[in-house]
Design a protein around this motif. Structure first.
Motif, short mmCIF file in Angstrom:
data_model
loop_
_atom_site.label_atom_id
_atom_site.label_comp_id
_atom_site.label_asym_id
_atom_site.label_seq_id
_atom_site.Cartn_x
_atom_site.Cartn_y
_atom_site.Cartn_z
N SER A 186 0.84 -1.22 0.00
CA SER A 186 0.00 0.00 0.00
C SER A 186 0.86 1.25 0.00
N TYR A 187 1.93 1.21 0.77
CA TYR A 187 2.83 2.37 0.82
C TYR A 187 3.47 2.63 -0.54
N GLN A 188 3.99 1.56 -1.17
CA GLN A 188 4.63 1.72 -2.47
C GLN A 188 3.64 2.17 -3.52
N SER A 189 2.44 1.56 -3.52
CA SER A 189 1.42 1.93 -4.50
C SER A 189 0.98 3.38 -4.30
N GLY A 190 0.74 3.75 -3.05
CA GLY A 190 0.32 5.13 -2.77
C GLY A 190 1.38 6.14 -3.15
N ARG A 191 2.63 5.82 -2.85
CA ARG A 191 3.72 6.74 -3.20
C ARG A 191 3.84 6.91 -4.70
N SER A 192 3.72 5.81 -5.45
CA SER A 192 3.82 5.88 -6.91
C SER A 192 2.68 6.69 -7.51
N LEU A 193 1.45 6.40 -7.03
CA LEU A 193 0.30 7.13 -7.57
C LEU A 193 0.34 8.61 -7.19
N LEU A 194 0.79 8.90 -5.97
CA LEU A 194 0.91 10.30 -5.57
C LEU A 194 1.93 11.03 -6.43
N THR A 195 3.02 10.34 -6.76
CA THR A 195 4.03 10.94 -7.63
C THR A 195 3.45 11.25 -9.00
N VAL A 196 2.68 10.29 -9.54
CA VAL A 196 2.05 10.49 -10.86
C VAL A 196 1.05 11.64 -10.81
N LEU A 197 0.22 11.66 -9.76
CA LEU A 197 -0.78 12.73 -9.65
C LEU A 197 -0.13 14.10 -9.45
N ALA A 198 0.94 14.14 -8.64
CA ALA A 198 1.64 15.41 -8.45
C ALA A 198 2.26 15.88 -9.75
N ALA A 199 2.82 14.94 -10.51
CA ALA A 199 3.39 15.30 -11.81
C ALA A 199 2.30 15.80 -12.75
N GLY A 200 1.13 15.12 -12.72
CA GLY A 200 0.01 15.57 -13.56
C GLY A 200 -0.46 16.97 -13.19
N ALA A 201 -0.53 17.24 -11.87
CA ALA A 201 -0.93 18.58 -11.44
C ALA A 201 0.09 19.63 -11.89
N SER A 202 1.37 19.27 -11.85
CA SER A 202 2.41 20.19 -12.30
C SER A 202 2.28 20.47 -13.79
N VAL A 203 1.98 19.40 -14.56
CA VAL A 203 1.80 19.57 -16.01
C VAL A 203 0.61 20.48 -16.30
N VAL A 204 -0.47 20.27 -15.54
CA VAL A 204 -1.65 21.12 -15.72
C VAL A 204 -1.32 22.59 -15.43
N GLY A 205 -0.59 22.81 -14.34
CA GLY A 205 -0.20 24.18 -14.00
C GLY A 205 0.70 24.81 -15.05
N ILE A 206 1.68 24.05 -15.52
CA ILE A 206 2.60 24.57 -16.55
C ILE A 206 1.86 24.83 -17.84
N ALA A 207 0.97 23.88 -18.23
CA ALA A 207 0.21 24.05 -19.47
C ALA A 207 -0.70 25.28 -19.40
N GLY A 208 -1.35 25.45 -18.23
CA GLY A 208 -2.22 26.62 -18.07
C GLY A 208 -1.43 27.92 -18.13
N ALA A 209 -0.28 27.95 -17.47
CA ALA A 209 0.56 29.15 -17.50
C ALA A 209 1.05 29.44 -18.92
N ALA A 210 1.45 28.36 -19.62
CA ALA A 210 1.92 28.54 -21.00
C ALA A 210 0.80 29.06 -21.90
N TRP A 211 -0.41 28.53 -21.70
CA TRP A 211 -1.55 28.97 -22.51
C TRP A 211 -1.83 30.46 -22.29
N LEU A 212 -1.84 30.87 -21.02
CA LEU A 212 -2.06 32.28 -20.72
C LEU A 212 -0.95 33.16 -21.29
N THR A 213 0.29 32.68 -21.14
CA THR A 213 1.43 33.46 -21.64
C THR A 213 1.36 33.65 -23.15
N VAL A 214 1.06 32.54 -23.85
CA VAL A 214 0.97 32.63 -25.32
C VAL A 214 -0.19 33.52 -25.74
#
Length: 279
Positions: A186-214
């Motif tokens: 459970s610890y390994q699975s949770g850590r992996s999924l949290l990493t993926v979700l955090a990376a996804g949230a970062s991508v969303v933030g970067i994509a949104g910032a890039a869209w506004l900037t462009v």
């Protein structure tokens, strides 16, 4: 709907905040499951295993006291001390096993405890009768007969009771190991999924910032280029307007200004031509 810069900013930050909330909620749920598994090990199974080990130790000490009584004179201080030790250890076995049964309320445990209590009752009755007979034995022949009964008859009931305790301990050890493996998974699975979700949230933030900037920089760059051409006297081109935000309003205003300047220039040029013809 008019998608202004304000609405775009709100949309981007709302998506980012929702993504972060999702990551946090998932992390809390995973940690809750992990904590429950660890709590079962530390607060239920490990104490229960300790009770089984202590009950087994008490049984051994009760047996030692019983065998010691065979070699002691009834009524002596040593005899009375071993007699008290025997009774105390028998009582402790019962108390520890009751506590164990209250802690581990699983089907397999209840079934094995149903086997334990009859074996425990048979042993305590036989051992208690033997101890009582030893207290009143006065001849060597009586003590030898009781010693023979202790070794032959009581060994069987004692071993049957201890076998159940040992089986409970082995089964519980397997449960603890399984819980530990599941908690680690459970610890390994949770850590992996949290990493993926955090990376996804970062991508969303970067994509949104890039869209506004462009969106903003493209419109402002076009507005600057148009202003520079107008400053140089070039009124032939207008800006391409995209969207319905404030930048689009700026470009539309520039285009209207250019069209008005063209009309003024055309009118002035026409008036100058008429003056030249009249001269």
């Amino acid at each position: 709907m008019r998608l202004t810069l304000k609405l775009k900013l709100i949309a981007v930050f709302s998506v980012l905040v929702l993504a972060l909330i999702g990551v946090a909620a998932f992390g809390i749920l995973e940690l809750r499951d992990y904590n429950l598994q660890v709590s079962r090990i530390t607060e239920v199974y490990t104490p229960a295993q300790g009770l089984l080990l202590n009950a087994d130790r008490d049984a051994q000490q009760a047996l030692v006291a019983e065998r010691s009584l065979l070699t002691l004179a009834p009524g002596s201080e040593e005899f009375d001390a071993q007699l008290a030790s025997h009774g105390e250890n028998v009582e402790q076995i019962s108390e520890r096993m009751e506590k164990y049964a209250a802690l581990v309320d699983a089907d397999w445990s209840r079934g094995m405890m149903e086997q334990f209590w009859p074996e425990f009752a048979a042993w305590t009755e036989a051992s208690g009768t033997l101890v009582q007979d030893l207290s009143s034995a006065v001849t060597d022949q009586q003590q030898q007969a009781l010693a023979s009964r202790s070794i032959s008859d009581l060994n069987a009931t004692f071993d049957a009771m201890r076998d159940v305790i040992d089986s409970l301990d082995e089964e519980l050890e397997g449960v603890i190991n399984q819980e530990a493996l599941e908690a680690a998974a459970s610890y390994q699975s949770g850590r992996s999924l949290l990493t993926v979700l955090a990376a996804g949230a970062s991508v969303v933030g970067i994509a949104g910032a890039a869209w506004l900037t462009v969106t903003i920089s493209r419109g402002l760059s076009q507005a600057m280029a148009v202003s520079q051409r107008v400053a140089g006297g070039d009124l032939t081109e207008t800006a391409v307007v995209r969207g319905r935000d404030e930048v689009a309003d700026l470009l539309t205003s520039q285009n209207e200004m250019i069209l008005k300047l063209r009309a003024i220039v055309t009118e002035v040029s026409g008036g100058a031509g008429q003056v030249s013809s009249g001269s």
